[in-house]
Write a protein that holds these residues in place. Structure first.
Motif, PDB file in Angstrom:
ATOM      1  N   VAL A  19      -9.090 -13.505  -3.409  1.00 48.16           N
ATOM      2  CA  VAL A  19      -8.600 -12.932  -2.346  1.00 48.16           C
ATOM      3  C   VAL A  19      -9.775 -12.265  -1.673  1.00 48.16           C
ATOM      4  CG1 VAL A  19      -7.691 -10.794  -3.311  1.00 48.16           C
ATOM      5  CG2 VAL A  19      -6.885 -11.503  -0.967  1.00 48.16           C
ATOM      6  N   PRO A  20     -10.154 -12.380  -0.236  1.00 49.32           N
ATOM      7  CA  PRO A  20     -11.201 -11.777   0.342  1.00 49.32           C
ATOM      8  C   PRO A  20     -10.864 -10.340   0.560  1.00 49.32           C
ATOM      9  CG  PRO A  20     -10.614 -13.816   1.551  1.00 49.32           C
ATOM     10  CD  PRO A  20      -9.621 -13.562   0.728  1.00 49.32           C
ATOM     11  N   ASP A  21     -11.801  -9.529   0.791  1.00 52.20           N
ATOM     12  CA  ASP A  21     -11.730  -8.237   1.200  1.00 52.20           C
ATOM     13  C   ASP A  21     -11.017  -8.015   2.918  1.00 52.20           C
ATOM     14  OD1 ASP A  21     -12.307  -7.138  -1.288  1.00 52.20           O
ATOM     15  OD2 ASP A  21     -14.173  -6.419  -0.653  1.00 52.20           O
ATOM     16  N   PRO A  22     -10.315  -7.459   3.093  1.00 52.78           N
ATOM     17  CA  PRO A  22     -10.066  -7.373   4.408  1.00 52.78           C
ATOM     18  C   PRO A  22     -11.258  -6.972   5.372  1.00 52.78           C
ATOM     19  CG  PRO A  22      -8.387  -5.659   3.121  1.00 52.78           C
ATOM     20  CD  PRO A  22      -9.623  -6.224   2.378  1.00 52.78           C
ATOM     21  N   PRO A  23     -11.123  -7.612   6.491  1.00 46.25           N
ATOM     22  CA  PRO A  23     -12.004  -7.363   7.602  1.00 46.25           C
ATOM     23  C   PRO A  23     -12.395  -5.954   7.983  1.00 46.25           C
ATOM     24  CG  PRO A  23     -10.194  -8.185   8.768  1.00 46.25           C
ATOM     25  CD  PRO A  23      -9.894  -8.308   7.344  1.00 46.25           C
ATOM     26  N   GLN A  26     -10.522   0.137   6.633  1.00 49.47           N
ATOM     27  CA  GLN A  26      -9.767   1.281   7.139  1.00 49.47           C
ATOM     28  C   GLN A  26      -8.437   0.994   7.736  1.00 49.47           C
ATOM     29  OE1 GLN A  26     -11.073   4.605   6.497  1.00 49.47           O
ATOM     30  NE2 GLN A  26     -12.655   3.182   5.315  1.00 49.47           N
ATOM     31  N   ALA A  27      -8.446  -0.063   8.250  1.00 50.61           N
ATOM     32  CA  ALA A  27      -6.953  -0.685   8.791  1.00 50.61           C
ATOM     33  C   ALA A  27      -6.011  -0.873   7.587  1.00 50.61           C
ATOM     34  CB  ALA A  27      -7.149  -1.846   9.585  1.00 50.61           C
ATOM     35  N   PHE A  28      -6.420  -0.838   6.298  1.00 50.89           N
ATOM     36  CA  PHE A  28      -5.410  -1.086   5.276  1.00 50.89           C
ATOM     37  C   PHE A  28      -5.410  -0.048   4.249  1.00 50.89           C
ATOM     38  CE2 PHE A  28      -7.039  -4.907   7.059  1.00 50.89           C
ATOM     39  CZ  PHE A  28      -5.768  -5.726   6.929  1.00 50.89           C
ATOM     40  N   TRP A  29      -4.181  -0.228   3.502  1.00 46.07           N
ATOM     41  CA  TRP A  29      -4.303   1.097   2.274  1.00 46.07           C
ATOM     42  C   TRP A  29      -5.063   0.236   1.256  1.00 46.07           C
ATOM     43  CZ3 TRP A  29       0.302   1.185   5.121  1.00 46.07           C
ATOM     44  CH2 TRP A  29       0.565   2.202   5.857  1.00 46.07           C
ATOM     45  N   PHE A  30      -6.191   0.034   1.441  1.00 48.52           N
ATOM     46  CA  PHE A  30      -7.225  -0.964   0.500  1.00 48.52           C
ATOM     47  C   PHE A  30      -7.121  -0.475  -0.568  1.00 48.52           C
ATOM     48  CE2 PHE A  30     -11.592  -2.191  -0.996  1.00 48.52           C
ATOM     49  CZ  PHE A  30     -11.191  -3.149  -0.963  1.00 48.52           C
ATOM     50  N   ASP A  31      -7.279   0.799  -1.159  1.00 49.54           N
ATOM     51  CA  ASP A  31      -7.488   1.083  -2.674  1.00 49.54           C
ATOM     52  C   ASP A  31      -6.308   1.044  -3.391  1.00 49.54           C
ATOM     53  OD1 ASP A  31      -9.931   2.255  -1.777  1.00 49.54           O
ATOM     54  OD2 ASP A  31      -9.267   4.178  -1.945  1.00 49.54           O
ATOM     55  N   TRP A  32      -5.336   0.571  -3.070  1.00 50.80           N
ATOM     56  CA  TRP A  32      -3.955   0.083  -3.567  1.00 50.80           C
ATOM     57  C   TRP A  32      -4.005  -1.291  -4.224  1.00 50.80           C
ATOM     58  CZ3 TRP A  32      -1.517   3.651  -6.108  1.00 50.80           C
ATOM     59  CH2 TRP A  32      -1.099   4.935  -5.541  1.00 50.80           C
ATOM     60  N   GLY A  33      -5.112  -2.220  -3.734  1.00 48.61           N
ATOM     61  CA  GLY A  33      -5.069  -3.436  -3.926  1.00 48.61           C
ATOM     62  C   GLY A  33      -4.068  -4.538  -3.323  1.00 48.61           C
ATOM     63  N   ARG A  59       3.759  -2.383  -4.328  1.00 52.56           N
ATOM     64  CA  ARG A  59       2.659  -1.946  -5.134  1.00 52.56           C
ATOM     65  C   ARG A  59       3.384  -1.424  -6.889  1.00 52.56           C
ATOM     66  NH1 ARG A  59      -1.885  -3.502  -6.197  1.00 52.56           N
ATOM     67  NH2 ARG A  59      -0.365  -3.946  -7.881  1.00 52.56           N
ATOM     68  N   ILE A  60       4.334  -0.928  -6.571  1.00 54.41           N
ATOM     69  CA  ILE A  60       5.070  -0.603  -7.866  1.00 54.41           C
ATOM     70  C   ILE A  60       5.401  -1.792  -8.712  1.00 54.41           C
ATOM     71  CG2 ILE A  60       6.913   0.698  -9.146  1.00 54.41           C
ATOM     72  CD1 ILE A  60       5.000   2.405  -8.061  1.00 54.41           C
ATOM     73  N   ALA A  61       6.034  -2.847  -7.881  1.00 50.34           N
ATOM     74  CA  ALA A  61       6.544  -4.037  -8.739  1.00 50.34           C
ATOM     75  C   ALA A  61       5.533  -4.975  -9.041  1.00 50.34           C
ATOM     76  CB  ALA A  61       7.682  -4.565  -7.813  1.00 50.34           C
ATOM     77  N   GLY A  62       4.477  -4.800  -8.099  1.00 50.67           N
ATOM     78  CA  GLY A  62       3.547  -6.086  -8.434  1.00 50.67           C
ATOM     79  C   GLY A  62       4.043  -7.325  -7.818  1.00 50.67           C
ATOM     80  N   ARG A  63       4.879  -7.442  -6.836  1.00 44.12           N
ATOM     81  CA  ARG A  63       5.667  -8.475  -6.150  1.00 44.12           C
ATOM     82  C   ARG A  63       5.593  -7.913  -4.767  1.00 44.12           C
ATOM     83  NH1 ARG A  63       3.755 -10.039 -10.377  1.00 44.12           N
ATOM     84  NH2 ARG A  63       4.639 -11.166 -12.273  1.00 44.12           N
ATOM     85  N   THR A  64       5.742  -9.173  -3.952  1.00 43.29           N
ATOM     86  CA  THR A  64       6.001  -8.924  -2.423  1.00 43.29           C
ATOM     87  C   THR A  64       7.555  -8.840  -2.135  1.00 43.29           C
ATOM     88  OG1 THR A  64       5.213  -9.171  -0.263  1.00 43.29           O
ATOM     89  CG2 THR A  64       6.044 -11.047  -1.703  1.00 43.29           C
ATOM     90  N   LEU A  65       8.260  -8.112  -1.178  1.00 40.72           N
ATOM     91  CA  LEU A  65       9.354  -8.292  -0.580  1.00 40.72           C
ATOM     92  C   LEU A  65      10.202  -7.865  -1.778  1.00 40.72           C
ATOM     93  CD1 LEU A  65       9.249 -11.257   1.798  1.00 40.72           C
ATOM     94  CD2 LEU A  65       9.455  -8.757   2.543  1.00 40.72           C
ATOM     95  N   ALA A  91       1.203 -12.716   5.409  1.00 41.20           N
ATOM     96  CA  ALA A  91       0.077 -12.880   6.012  1.00 41.20           C
ATOM     97  C   ALA A  91      -1.404 -12.268   5.610  1.00 41.20           C
ATOM     98  CB  ALA A  91       0.239 -12.603   7.440  1.00 41.20           C
ATOM     99  N   TRP A  92      -0.910 -10.860   5.080  1.00 41.86           N
ATOM    100  CA  TRP A  92      -2.228 -10.250   4.314  1.00 41.86           C
ATOM    101  C   TRP A  92      -1.650  -9.927   2.905  1.00 41.86           C
ATOM    102  CZ3 TRP A  92      -6.569  -9.849   6.704  1.00 41.86           C
ATOM    103  CH2 TRP A  92      -6.724  -9.968   7.890  1.00 41.86           C
ATOM    104  N   ALA A  93      -2.637 -10.044   2.109  1.00 39.65           N
ATOM    105  CA  ALA A  93      -2.252  -9.230   0.781  1.00 39.65           C
ATOM    106  C   ALA A  93      -2.345  -8.057   0.629  1.00 39.65           C
ATOM    107  CB  ALA A  93      -3.054 -10.071  -0.181  1.00 39.65           C
ATOM    108  N   TYR A  94      -2.927  -7.365   1.550  1.00 47.36           N
ATOM    109  CA  TYR A  94      -3.228  -5.940   1.313  1.00 47.36           C
ATOM    110  C   TYR A  94      -2.309  -5.300   2.428  1.00 47.36           C
ATOM    111  CZ  TYR A  94      -7.479  -6.288  -1.329  1.00 47.36           C
ATOM    112  OH  TYR A  94      -8.460  -6.541  -2.311  1.00 47.36           O
ATOM    113  N   ALA A  95      -1.728  -3.949   2.121  1.00 47.48           N
ATOM    114  CA  ALA A  95      -0.966  -3.454   3.107  1.00 47.48           C
ATOM    115  C   ALA A  95      -1.497  -3.039   4.402  1.00 47.48           C
ATOM    116  CB  ALA A  95      -0.325  -2.207   2.535  1.00 47.48           C
ATOM    117  N   VAL A  96      -1.221  -3.268   5.594  1.00 48.25           N
ATOM    118  CA  VAL A  96      -1.751  -2.939   6.814  1.00 48.25           C
ATOM    119  C   VAL A  96      -1.146  -1.458   7.301  1.00 48.25           C
ATOM    120  CG1 VAL A  96      -2.066  -3.804   9.242  1.00 48.25           C
ATOM    121  CG2 VAL A  96      -1.900  -5.509   7.382  1.00 48.25           C
ATOM    122  N   HIS A  97      -2.131  -0.754   7.623  1.00 49.98           N
ATOM    123  CA  HIS A  97      -1.567   0.386   8.476  1.00 49.98           C
ATOM    124  C   HIS A  97      -0.746  -0.063   9.771  1.00 49.98           C
ATOM    125  CE1 HIS A  97      -3.405   3.506   5.935  1.00 49.98           C
ATOM    126  NE2 HIS A  97      -4.548   2.989   6.033  1.00 49.98           N
TER     127      HIS A  97
END
Length: 256
Positions: A19-23, A26-33, A59-65, A91-97
């Motif tokens: 997975v690429p790092d977000p562009p 700072q626009a993402f909760w990046f450190d949570w992965g 993030r807790i579950a390691g699964r989306t939705l 659309a994004w694997a990282y959480a967006v602010h």
């Protein structure tokens, strides 16, 4: 034997690891992965749900939705008679602010993001796919950019489950259920003949996340926030990001 999700295959794990790092970190909760999926990755899915990005519960579950929005999506799947033949991606694997959402929508076509995301979308589905549901503007843009989307699959565009317009949300989902019931084959243990959505979203429109979609050993209340919603506090999830240190702190509440 208790059902649980044993995780991705080696092939998917390798793909997810790329997975690429977000562009713009700072626009993402990046450190949570990143968080990648929920449901079937073996090509058996009849429905692909695409949403925007993962939240704190994810993030807790390691699964989306799997949080409040995910439990709304599970109710949507239930109205289609689907108990397992689905896969959920983002659309994004990282959480967006939220304040960066519109700006990041315009970055979905960045070369590395586009190539990786379309590879994930394509690998996650197979000939069984009957429909794609894009939930919200971010997901709809990601699906629009999916050049080799299987053309046999009906595309439905609906509001995101966390939409702040409750009327548009329930109307859009009601219409989609009506359309997709004629398109998607229900699972053998599913029922697509029950009530559709009414005029407002009810607690009965939610469903808990199935154990088969979650890793082994998670607590029984993970994926079922009915007890939180019953309190009526306005925050419908058991997991939250507390300000001002939301980039490095999560609060997770267990039932009393």
């Amino acid at each position: 034997m208790a059902e649980f999700d044993r995780g991705p295959t080696d092939a998917f794990a390798e793909l997810f690891s790329r997975v690429p790092d977000p562009p713009d970190e700072q626009a993402f909760w990046f450190d949570w992965g990143p968080i990648f999926y929920r449901g079937r990755l073996d090509g058996s899915a009849r429905l692909l749900v695409v949403a925007s990005d993962p939240g704190a519960t994810e993030r807790i579950a390691g699964r989306t939705l799997v949080g409040d929005a995910g439990q709304r999506v599970q109710g949507f799947l239930g109205k289609l008679g689907l108990t397992r033949s689905y896969v959920c991606l983002n659309a994004w694997a990282y959480a967006v602010h939220p304040s960066s959402a519109e700006e990041m929508k315009d970055r979905l076509d960045d070369t590395a993001q586009l190539k990786w995301r379309n590879e994930v979308f394509g690998k996650a589905v197979g000939p069984a796919l009957q429909a794609v549901v894009a939930m919200g503007f971010m997901a709809q843009e990601a699906v629009r950019l999916w050049d080799d989307r299987p053309q046999q699959a009906v595309l439905a565009k609906v509001p995101h489950p966390s939409s702040h317009d409750p009327v548009a949300l329930v109307n859009g989902w009601r219409s989609a259920v009506t359309t997709l019931r004629a398109v998607i084959d229900a699972d053998e243990d599913g029922d697509n003949t029950g009530p559709n959505y009414g005029e407002v979203f009810e607690e009965s429109d939610y469903r808990p996340i199935p154990r088969r979609d979650l890793p082994f050993g998670v607590p029984a209340f993970l994926g079922d926030d009915a007890w939180v919603r019953a309190k009526g506090t306005g925050h419908p999830n058991s997991v939250s990001r507390p300000a001002p240190d939301d980039g490095h702190t999560l609060l997770w509440k267990a039932p009393d």
